[in-house]
Design an enzyme around this catalytic site. Structure first.
Site, PDB file in Angstrom:
ATOM      1  N   SER A  13       0.874  -1.297   0.120  1.00 22.96           N
ATOM      2  CA  SER A  13       0.605  -0.397   0.034  1.00 22.96           C
ATOM      3  C   SER A  13       0.916   1.320  -0.013  1.00 22.96           C
ATOM      4  CB  SER A  13      -1.137   0.193   1.037  1.00 22.96           C
ATOM      5  OG  SER A  13      -1.760   1.109   1.496  1.00 22.96           O
ATOM      6  N   HIS A  40      -2.647  -1.170  -3.332  1.00 23.11           N
ATOM      7  CA  HIS A  40      -3.833  -0.091  -2.752  1.00 23.11           C
ATOM      8  C   HIS A  40      -3.517   1.359  -3.318  1.00 23.11           C
ATOM      9  CE1 HIS A  40      -4.416  -2.603   0.651  1.00 23.11           C
ATOM     10  NE2 HIS A  40      -4.408  -3.148  -0.008  1.00 23.11           N
ATOM     11  N   ASP A 133      -4.201  -5.263   5.400  1.00 22.45           N
ATOM     12  CA  ASP A 133      -4.796  -6.118   4.985  1.00 22.45           C
ATOM     13  C   ASP A 133      -2.715  -6.829   4.375  1.00 22.45           C
ATOM     14  OD1 ASP A 133      -6.162  -7.497   2.162  1.00 22.45           O
ATOM     15  OD2 ASP A 133      -5.664  -5.530   0.950  1.00 22.45           O
TER      16      ASP A 133
END
Length: 190
Positions: A13, A40, A133
């Site tokens: 991310s 992400h 995540d």
């Protein structure tokens, strides 16, 4: 015969683009294992990540499309707003179901799917990021006897994601990006 028996999946991310770029820049154009990259990004951001990677890497960078088969020497980049799944025939499936861990694409979804298809031949790598995540997906890869690697939290731009993964998968390997790159080069079959 299926084109590949192994798969590398990388998730990240915030800070993940820079870390993955550093890792992947050292891999040759004929790298023998396909690589799937799930980063992400803002849901409505239409920036061309594929173009960014394609300009800087020897690997062929492509944005994932439905039913595309995995090929060596390719970096497959998850598109915005879709979960990426792997099918038993080693093709991709895109899914626009609910967000997971506040994300779509979700790293966990792809990691879990990769582990289901490739089992112990899955290499999961989790990089810098500001969410959790990827941590349960990396644990699942490890439970399926695959390889679980986490970027060293001290090197990550944001350490939340690596720290969550280390906590959920105590047996994972913790490496700096140069070491991750060196490890991936040892997997390459000339």
């Amino acid at each position: 015969m299926l084109a590949t028996s192994r798969l590398i999946v990388i998730g990240g991310s915030w800070g993940g683009i820079q870390a993955s770029m550093k890792i992947l820049q050292g891999l040759p154009a004929n790298y023998s294992i396909p690589i799937v990259l799930v980063l992400h990004r803002l849901r409505n951001y239409e920036g061309n990540m594929q173009e960014l990677f394609d300009k800087k890497l020897a690997l062929k960078a492509v944005e994932i499309d439905d039913k595309v088969p995995l090929e060596a020497g390719h970096l497959y980049i998850a598109p915005a707003n879709y979960h990426v799944l792997l099918e038993k025939d080693h093709t991709f499936s895109l899914d626009d179901s609910e967000l997971e861990n506040y994300s779509r694409p979700s790293i966990d979804v792809t990691f879990n799917s990769a582990a289901d298809v490739f089992g112990k031949n899955t290499v999961g790598i989790l990089l810098s990021g500001a969410s959790k995540d990827g941590s349960s997906g990396l644990k699942y890869i490890f439970e399926k006897r695959g390889t679980a690697i986490v970027q060293h939290p001290g090197e990550a731009e944001i350490s939340t994601m690596p720290l969550a993964a280390i906590q959920s998968t105590p047996g994972c390997s913790i490496m700096h990006v140069e070491r991750i790159q060196a490890y991936l080069l040892t997997l390459h079959e000339h």
